[in-house]
Design a protein around this motif. Sequence first.
Motif, mmCIF file in Angstrom:
data_model
loop_
_atom_site.group_PDB
_atom_site.id
_atom_site.type_symbol
_atom_site.label_atom_id
_atom_site.label_comp_id
_atom_site.label_asym_id
_atom_site.label_seq_id
_atom_site.Cartn_x
_atom_site.Cartn_y
_atom_site.Cartn_z
ATOM 1 N N ASP A 16 0.899 4.546 2.114
ATOM 2 C CA ASP A 16 0.139 4.744 3.209
ATOM 3 C C ASP A 16 0.265 6.487 2.754
ATOM 4 O O ASP A 16 0.981 7.234 2.707
ATOM 5 C CB ASP A 16 0.465 5.230 4.707
ATOM 6 C CG ASP A 16 0.895 2.891 4.738
ATOM 7 O OD1 ASP A 16 -0.272 2.143 4.124
ATOM 8 O OD2 ASP A 16 1.346 2.521 5.591
ATOM 9 N N ALA A 57 0.904 -0.933 -0.300
ATOM 10 C CA ALA A 57 -0.128 -0.053 0.094
ATOM 11 C C ALA A 57 0.705 1.746 0.534
ATOM 12 O O ALA A 57 2.023 1.261 0.175
ATOM 13 C CB ALA A 57 -0.984 -0.061 1.018
ATOM 14 N N LYS A 87 -4.937 7.467 6.387
ATOM 15 C CA LYS A 87 -4.759 7.531 7.526
ATOM 16 C C LYS A 87 -4.736 8.659 8.329
ATOM 17 O O LYS A 87 -4.485 10.042 7.156
ATOM 18 C CB LYS A 87 -3.408 7.384 8.317
ATOM 19 C CG LYS A 87 -2.561 5.735 7.335
ATOM 20 C CD LYS A 87 -3.487 4.686 7.806
ATOM 21 C CE LYS A 87 -2.784 3.488 6.989
ATOM 22 N NZ LYS A 87 -3.139 2.323 7.949
ATOM 23 N N GLY A 116 2.862 -1.051 3.597
ATOM 24 C CA GLY A 116 2.267 -2.369 3.710
ATOM 25 C C GLY A 116 3.067 -3.491 4.258
ATOM 26 O O GLY A 116 4.046 -3.352 5.113
ATOM 27 N N LYS A 117 2.759 -4.343 5.786
ATOM 28 C CA LYS A 117 3.508 -4.647 6.848
ATOM 29 C C LYS A 117 4.770 -5.754 6.623
ATOM 30 O O LYS A 117 5.575 -5.040 7.143
ATOM 31 C CB LYS A 117 2.546 -5.695 6.971
ATOM 32 C CG LYS A 117 1.386 -5.377 8.134
ATOM 33 C CD LYS A 117 0.597 -6.234 8.390
ATOM 34 C CE LYS A 117 -0.562 -5.354 9.493
ATOM 35 N NZ LYS A 117 -0.814 -4.394 9.742
ATOM 36 N N ARG A 139 -3.227 -0.763 -3.315
ATOM 37 C CA ARG A 139 -4.091 0.339 -2.768
ATOM 38 C C ARG A 139 -3.096 1.591 -2.507
ATOM 39 O O ARG A 139 -1.806 1.884 -2.024
ATOM 40 C CB ARG A 139 -4.838 -0.781 -1.431
ATOM 41 C CG ARG A 139 -3.875 -1.379 -0.894
ATOM 42 C CD ARG A 139 -4.292 -2.040 0.108
ATOM 43 N NE ARG A 139 -3.779 -2.171 0.916
ATOM 44 C CZ ARG A 139 -3.459 -2.644 2.092
ATOM 45 N NH1 ARG A 139 -4.780 -3.001 2.824
ATOM 46 N NH2 ARG A 139 -2.325 -3.451 3.321
ATOM 47 N N GLY A 180 0.728 -8.944 7.054
ATOM 48 C CA GLY A 180 -0.693 -8.220 6.310
ATOM 49 C C GLY A 180 -2.282 -9.000 5.863
ATOM 50 O O GLY A 180 -1.910 -10.099 5.561
ATOM 51 N N SER A 181 -2.887 -8.634 5.836
ATOM 52 C CA SER A 181 -3.989 -9.209 4.551
ATOM 53 C C SER A 181 -3.683 -9.441 3.855
ATOM 54 O O SER A 181 -2.374 -8.741 3.106
ATOM 55 C CB SER A 181 -5.123 -7.996 5.108
ATOM 56 O OG SER A 181 -4.365 -6.801 4.058
ATOM 57 N N ASN A 192 -3.992 3.357 0.870
ATOM 58 C CA ASN A 192 -4.158 3.829 2.715
ATOM 59 C C ASN A 192 -4.139 4.821 3.153
ATOM 60 O O ASN A 192 -3.997 5.309 3.789
ATOM 61 C CB ASN A 192 -3.672 2.710 3.417
ATOM 62 C CG ASN A 192 -3.739 1.263 2.674
ATOM 63 O OD1 ASN A 192 -4.483 0.590 2.668
ATOM 64 N ND2 ASN A 192 -3.023 0.228 3.215
ATOM 65 N N SER A 216 2.253 5.808 14.958
ATOM 66 C CA SER A 216 1.678 4.924 15.230
ATOM 67 C C SER A 216 1.974 4.063 13.660
ATOM 68 O O SER A 216 1.768 2.267 14.081
ATOM 69 C CB SER A 216 1.321 4.424 16.077
ATOM 70 O OG SER A 216 -0.200 4.467 15.840
ATOM 71 N N ILE A 217 1.369 3.887 12.952
ATOM 72 C CA ILE A 217 1.018 3.161 12.054
ATOM 73 C C ILE A 217 2.441 2.571 11.651
ATOM 74 O O ILE A 217 4.167 2.943 11.503
ATOM 75 C CB ILE A 217 1.225 4.586 10.634
ATOM 76 C CG1 ILE A 217 -0.213 4.542 11.152
ATOM 77 C CG2 ILE A 217 1.732 3.329 9.721
ATOM 78 C CD1 ILE A 217 -0.429 5.428 10.403
ATOM 79 N N GLY A 218 2.820 1.371 12.166
ATOM 80 C CA GLY A 218 4.189 0.991 10.972
ATOM 81 C C GLY A 218 4.951 0.562 12.409
ATOM 82 O O GLY A 218 6.048 -0.176 12.961
ATOM 83 N N ALA A 219 4.440 0.777 13.523
ATOM 84 C CA ALA A 219 5.214 -0.049 14.896
ATOM 85 C C ALA A 219 5.075 -1.350 15.293
ATOM 86 O O ALA A 219 5.900 -1.583 15.254
ATOM 87 C CB ALA A 219 5.061 1.476 16.226
ATOM 88 N N GLY A 220 3.868 -1.648 14.777
ATOM 89 C CA GLY A 220 3.291 -3.447 14.844
ATOM 90 C C GLY A 220 4.445 -4.078 14.008
ATOM 91 O O GLY A 220 5.950 -5.287 14.580
ATOM 92 N N ASP A 221 4.826 -4.037 12.391
ATOM 93 C CA ASP A 221 6.087 -5.037 11.816
ATOM 94 C C ASP A 221 7.343 -3.835 11.865
ATOM 95 O O ASP A 221 8.035 -4.762 11.981
ATOM 96 C CB ASP A 221 5.912 -3.600 9.937
ATOM 97 C CG ASP A 221 3.981 -3.284 9.545
ATOM 98 O OD1 ASP A 221 3.340 -4.222 10.859
ATOM 99 O OD2 ASP A 221 3.737 -2.975 8.896
ATOM 100 N N ASN A 225 -8.794 2.055 3.909
ATOM 101 C CA ASN A 225 -7.647 0.688 3.677
ATOM 102 C C ASN A 225 -8.464 0.918 1.771
ATOM 103 O O ASN A 225 -9.211 0.448 2.182
ATOM 104 C CB ASN A 225 -6.534 0.132 4.439
ATOM 105 C CG ASN A 225 -6.648 0.226 5.640
ATOM 106 O OD1 ASN A 225 -5.962 1.767 5.867
ATOM 107 N ND2 ASN A 225 -6.399 -0.080 6.301
HETATM 108 O O1 LIG Z 1 -1.993 -5.232 5.602
HETATM 109 P P1 LIG Z 1 -2.770 -4.984 6.608
HETATM 110 O O2 LIG Z 1 -3.243 -5.392 7.303
HETATM 111 O O3 LIG Z 1 -4.082 -3.914 5.720
HETATM 112 O O4 LIG Z 1 -2.505 -3.635 6.936
HETATM 113 C C1 LIG Z 1 -1.546 -2.435 6.229
HETATM 114 C C2 LIG Z 1 -1.404 -1.665 7.026
HETATM 115 O O5 LIG Z 1 -0.720 -2.072 7.477
HETATM 116 C C3 LIG Z 1 0.164 -1.286 7.598
HETATM 117 O O6 LIG Z 1 2.034 -2.021 7.745
HETATM 118 C C4 LIG Z 1 0.825 -0.909 9.052
HETATM 119 O O7 LIG Z 1 1.017 -1.958 9.896
HETATM 120 P P2 LIG Z 1 1.327 -1.540 11.739
HETATM 121 O O8 LIG Z 1 1.155 -0.367 12.374
HETATM 122 O O9 LIG Z 1 0.248 -2.861 12.595
HETATM 123 O O10 LIG Z 1 2.660 -1.966 11.545
HETATM 124 C C5 LIG Z 1 0.580 0.406 6.717
HETATM 125 O O11 LIG Z 1 1.591 0.594 6.111
HETATM 126 C C6 LIG Z 1 -0.808 -0.737 5.915
HETATM 127 O O12 LIG Z 1 -1.318 0.559 5.848
#
Ligand SMILES: O=P(O)(O)OC[C@H]1O[C@](O)(COP(=O)(O)O)[C@@H](O)[C@@H]1O
Length: 303
Positions: A12, A10, A93, A37-38, A89, A135-136, A91, A247-252, A104
């Motif tokens: 973002d 994605a 935010k 994207g994750k 895609r 990711g999804s 996304n 916090s976008i990308g914090a989990g990754d 998204n």
């Molecule tokens: O694949 P998914 O679950 O739709 O998530 C995609 C989104 O997750 C992200 O990778 C961010 O994920 P996190 O905040 O969980 O680390 C974004 O870059 C992206 O927009």
Amino acid sequence: MIYTVTFNPAIDYIVRMPEFVPGATNRVNYEQVLGGGKGINVSIVLKNLGIDSTALGFISGFTGKEITRQLHSFGCKSDFIELPDGFSRINVKIKTNEQETEVNGQGPDIPENAIEELFAKLDKLTAGDTLVLAGSIPKTLPDDIYEKIMARLENRNINIVVDATKNLLLNVLKYRPFLIKPNNHELAEMFDVTLTCNDDIITYAKKLQDMGAKNVLVSMGKDGAILVAEDGSITYSPVPKGKLVNSIGAGDSMVAGFLTGYIETNSYEKAFYMGVATGSASAFSENLATRSEVEALLKTLNN
Ligand SMILES: O=P(O)(O)OC[C@H]1O[C@](O)(COP(=O)(O)O)[C@@H](O)[C@@H]1O
Ligand SMILES: Nc1ncnc2c1ncn2[C@@H]1O[C@H](COP(=O)(O)OP(=O)(O)O)[C@@H](O)[C@H]1O
């Protein structure tokens, strides 16, 4: 070698505004376009931490080109499959002082022959490699696709990390993934329960372990994280002190930090703290974590 797979990369598009009013024309006072994207975010943060990986997955159209360009600008390698139709895609935010809203995109269709192409690339992985499935997936694909990949790679001594939700994750547990990283909300949703304290989280993380996951890392945003490890240890850490920026990308980032820590120390505990520090370093910055940011935070954690 580490390989990351992003089925649905994605752009973002991150915007800030004082207030977001549905139904009105809203104007932004800050905007950023980040290729993500994750799995792609995991590859970027690994590179920032000094670890090479190859990003696999599917890209398409003008957005796909920009995602690839940004990924390469970090020095990351990619071996994407380019889809003939549609576009990767976008996304959106939307951040205000009060809240974050996400819209998204759905992403392009992935035809059967493109899936076969990915399988052919994965067949070339060798013993000792690590594969991150993150990711999804586009909604036209069945939610057993990660399971199919793991079945194909079974008994090949490949460590597989899965960062996904619901059935996409639950379906793979029987193939004993090396690491899974649900957040606390995803964990609650998987078991249809309310989790009110760390003990509750540990109970359900252990259930995921009983179902097959070797290491279960549950992230809890500003409340830190818990690792239930395959050696039987359970570790909790709060987050280091700092100011939340994005916090976008914090989990990754946490996944990339954990893998880096594990590669460097062979210790689950040290890997865990490195994961927490890396997640927070990304949360405290407009961009994804860098090595120096992570090391500064790591020193402040109890390890
Ligand atoms: O694949 P998914 O679950 O739709 O998530 C995609 C989104 O997750 C992200 O990778 C961010 O994920 P996190 O905040 O969980 O680390 C974004 O870059 C992206 O927009
Ligand atoms: N507001 C925050 N303050 C400090 N650290 C954070 C914050 N949000 C996330 N983090 C760090 O990033 C990790 C992953 O964040 P989380 O939001 O739980 O993941 P996900 O993005 O997958 O939902 C957390 O465990 C924590 O270390």
